[in-house]
Design a protein around this motif. Sequence first.
Motif, PDB file in Angstrom:
ATOM      1  N   THR A  31      83.427  -2.556  68.484  1.00 16.68           N
ATOM      2  CA  THR A  31      82.836  -2.168  69.760  1.00 16.68           C
ATOM      3  C   THR A  31      82.510  -0.680  69.713  1.00 16.68           C
ATOM      4  OG1 THR A  31      84.943  -1.605  70.791  1.00 16.68           O
ATOM      5  CG2 THR A  31      84.207  -3.886  71.015  1.00 16.68           C
ATOM      6  N   SER A  32      81.784  -0.240  70.726  1.00 19.57           N
ATOM      7  CA  SER A  32      81.463   1.186  70.803  1.00 19.57           C
ATOM      8  C   SER A  32      82.716   2.010  71.059  1.00 19.57           C
ATOM      9  CB  SER A  32      80.421   1.440  71.887  1.00 19.57           C
ATOM     10  OG  SER A  32      80.924   1.024  73.144  1.00 19.57           O
ATOM     11  N   SER A  33      83.703   1.420  71.711  1.00 21.40           N
ATOM     12  CA  SER A  33      84.963   2.135  71.950  1.00 21.40           C
ATOM     13  C   SER A  33      85.699   2.428  70.654  1.00 21.40           C
ATOM     14  CB  SER A  33      85.870   1.313  72.872  1.00 21.40           C
ATOM     15  OG  SER A  33      85.249   1.133  74.116  1.00 21.40           O
ATOM     16  N   HIS A  34      85.595   1.522  69.679  1.00 20.34           N
ATOM     17  CA  HIS A  34      86.204   1.778  68.376  1.00 20.34           C
ATOM     18  C   HIS A  34      85.547   2.974  67.703  1.00 20.34           C
ATOM     19  CE1 HIS A  34      87.736  -2.313  68.969  1.00 20.34           C
ATOM     20  NE2 HIS A  34      88.661  -2.002  68.074  1.00 20.34           N
ATOM     21  N   LEU A  35      84.219   3.070  67.824  1.00 21.66           N
ATOM     22  CA  LEU A  35      83.509   4.205  67.221  1.00 21.66           C
ATOM     23  C   LEU A  35      83.881   5.509  67.907  1.00 21.66           C
ATOM     24  CD1 LEU A  35      81.370   5.482  65.367  1.00 21.66           C
ATOM     25  CD2 LEU A  35      79.655   4.825  67.052  1.00 21.66           C
ATOM     26  N   THR A  36      83.921   5.523  69.224  1.00 18.58           N
ATOM     27  CA  THR A  36      84.260   6.765  69.920  1.00 18.58           C
ATOM     28  C   THR A  36      85.704   7.162  69.663  1.00 18.58           C
ATOM     29  OG1 THR A  36      84.773   5.555  71.954  1.00 18.58           O
ATOM     30  CG2 THR A  36      82.546   6.447  71.740  1.00 18.58           C
ATOM     31  N   SER A  37      86.585   6.191  69.509  1.00 18.37           N
ATOM     32  CA  SER A  37      87.972   6.503  69.183  1.00 18.37           C
ATOM     33  C   SER A  37      88.079   7.071  67.771  1.00 18.37           C
ATOM     34  CB  SER A  37      88.832   5.253  69.320  1.00 18.37           C
ATOM     35  OG  SER A  37      90.154   5.529  68.952  1.00 18.37           O
ATOM     36  N   TRP A  38      87.342   6.512  66.831  1.00 18.63           N
ATOM     37  CA  TRP A  38      87.339   7.004  65.456  1.00 18.63           C
ATOM     38  C   TRP A  38      86.828   8.440  65.398  1.00 18.63           C
ATOM     39  CZ3 TRP A  38      83.037   8.490  62.576  1.00 18.63           C
ATOM     40  CH2 TRP A  38      83.281   8.773  61.237  1.00 18.63           C
ATOM     41  N   ALA A  39      85.820   8.725  66.205  1.00 15.99           N
ATOM     42  CA  ALA A  39      85.224  10.066  66.220  1.00 15.99           C
ATOM     43  C   ALA A  39      85.996  11.036  67.100  1.00 15.99           C
ATOM     44  CB  ALA A  39      83.770   9.985  66.687  1.00 15.99           C
ATOM     45  N   LYS A  40      87.081  10.583  67.723  1.00  9.95           N
ATOM     46  CA  LYS A  40      87.908  11.380  68.634  1.00  9.95           C
ATOM     47  C   LYS A  40      87.111  11.840  69.848  1.00  9.95           C
ATOM     48  CE  LYS A  40      91.464  11.364  65.820  1.00  9.95           C
ATOM     49  NZ  LYS A  40      92.033  10.061  65.653  1.00  9.95           N
ATOM     50  N   VAL A 103      78.954  13.636  77.788  1.00  7.04           N
ATOM     51  CA  VAL A 103      77.592  13.218  77.462  1.00  7.04           C
ATOM     52  C   VAL A 103      77.471  12.963  75.958  1.00  7.04           C
ATOM     53  CG1 VAL A 103      75.169  13.944  77.475  1.00  7.04           C
ATOM     54  CG2 VAL A 103      76.589  14.315  79.473  1.00  7.04           C
ATOM     55  N   GLY A 104      78.192  13.740  75.149  1.00  9.81           N
ATOM     56  CA  GLY A 104      78.225  13.473  73.708  1.00  9.81           C
ATOM     57  C   GLY A 104      78.795  12.096  73.422  1.00  9.81           C
ATOM     58  N   ARG A 105      79.827  11.712  74.166  1.00  9.94           N
ATOM     59  CA  ARG A 105      80.389  10.373  74.012  1.00  9.94           C
ATOM     60  C   ARG A 105      79.372   9.314  74.438  1.00  9.94           C
ATOM     61  NH1 ARG A 105      82.350   6.278  76.659  1.00  9.94           N
ATOM     62  NH2 ARG A 105      84.118   5.091  75.838  1.00  9.94           N
ATOM     63  N   SER A 106      78.641   9.568  75.503  1.00 14.96           N
ATOM     64  CA  SER A 106      77.615   8.620  75.947  1.00 14.96           C
ATOM     65  C   SER A 106      76.537   8.450  74.885  1.00 14.96           C
ATOM     66  CB  SER A 106      76.980   9.093  77.253  1.00 14.96           C
ATOM     67  OG  SER A 106      77.931   9.164  78.274  1.00 14.96           O
ATOM     68  N   ILE A 107      76.172   9.552  74.248  1.00 20.82           N
ATOM     69  CA  ILE A 107      75.179   9.481  73.178  1.00 20.82           C
ATOM     70  C   ILE A 107      75.720   8.668  72.013  1.00 20.82           C
ATOM     71  CG2 ILE A 107      73.967  10.868  71.443  1.00 20.82           C
ATOM     72  CD1 ILE A 107      73.631  13.022  73.606  1.00 20.82           C
ATOM     73  N   LEU A 108      77.003   8.836  71.692  1.00 19.31           N
ATOM     74  CA  LEU A 108      77.613   8.078  70.603  1.00 19.31           C
ATOM     75  C   LEU A 108      77.645   6.583  70.924  1.00 19.31           C
ATOM     76  CD1 LEU A 108      78.822   8.606  67.829  1.00 19.31           C
ATOM     77  CD2 LEU A 108      81.048   8.812  68.916  1.00 19.31           C
TER      78      LEU A 108
END
Length: 160
Positions: A31-40, A103-108
Amino acid sequence: MARLDQIPGVGVTAARVIIAEVGLDMSRFPTSSHLTSWAKFAPGVKESAGRKKGRGSNGHGNRYLASALGEAAVGSARTDTFLGERYRRLARRRGSKKAMVAVGRSILVIVWQLLSDPNAHFHDLGPDFYANRLGADRTKRNHIRQLEALGYKVTLEPAA
């Protein structure tokens, strides 16, 4: 790279950095949450019995990805788009640095959506998304309820 270039604030250079750091294979992030968590870039909730625990994040993350997303967020803040309006709303309440990260997280999240589905294309929700998301009837009911709570009797007549 061309699909990521459609996102406001993300240029060719930022798209190259994002692809270089994250990769094109999104199957490793369910999921996108996994990506944002990986990227901190995921918000950490550390609270017990109503008391906040700790102020820092769980690591530093990828500084190259963070700088590319930060620059893209600042770039999108200057536009008349959904991301620009999101930045301005958050910056008023939380400050410009926290708004930049949000907003950076939203872009990710948008990047994950575009890279995980080959048929997906970016569609901007528009700067008036927040103003129009409730609908006219709901807004009218809320205003009437607020005026009645203040002790006024409200009757509505069409202006035209």
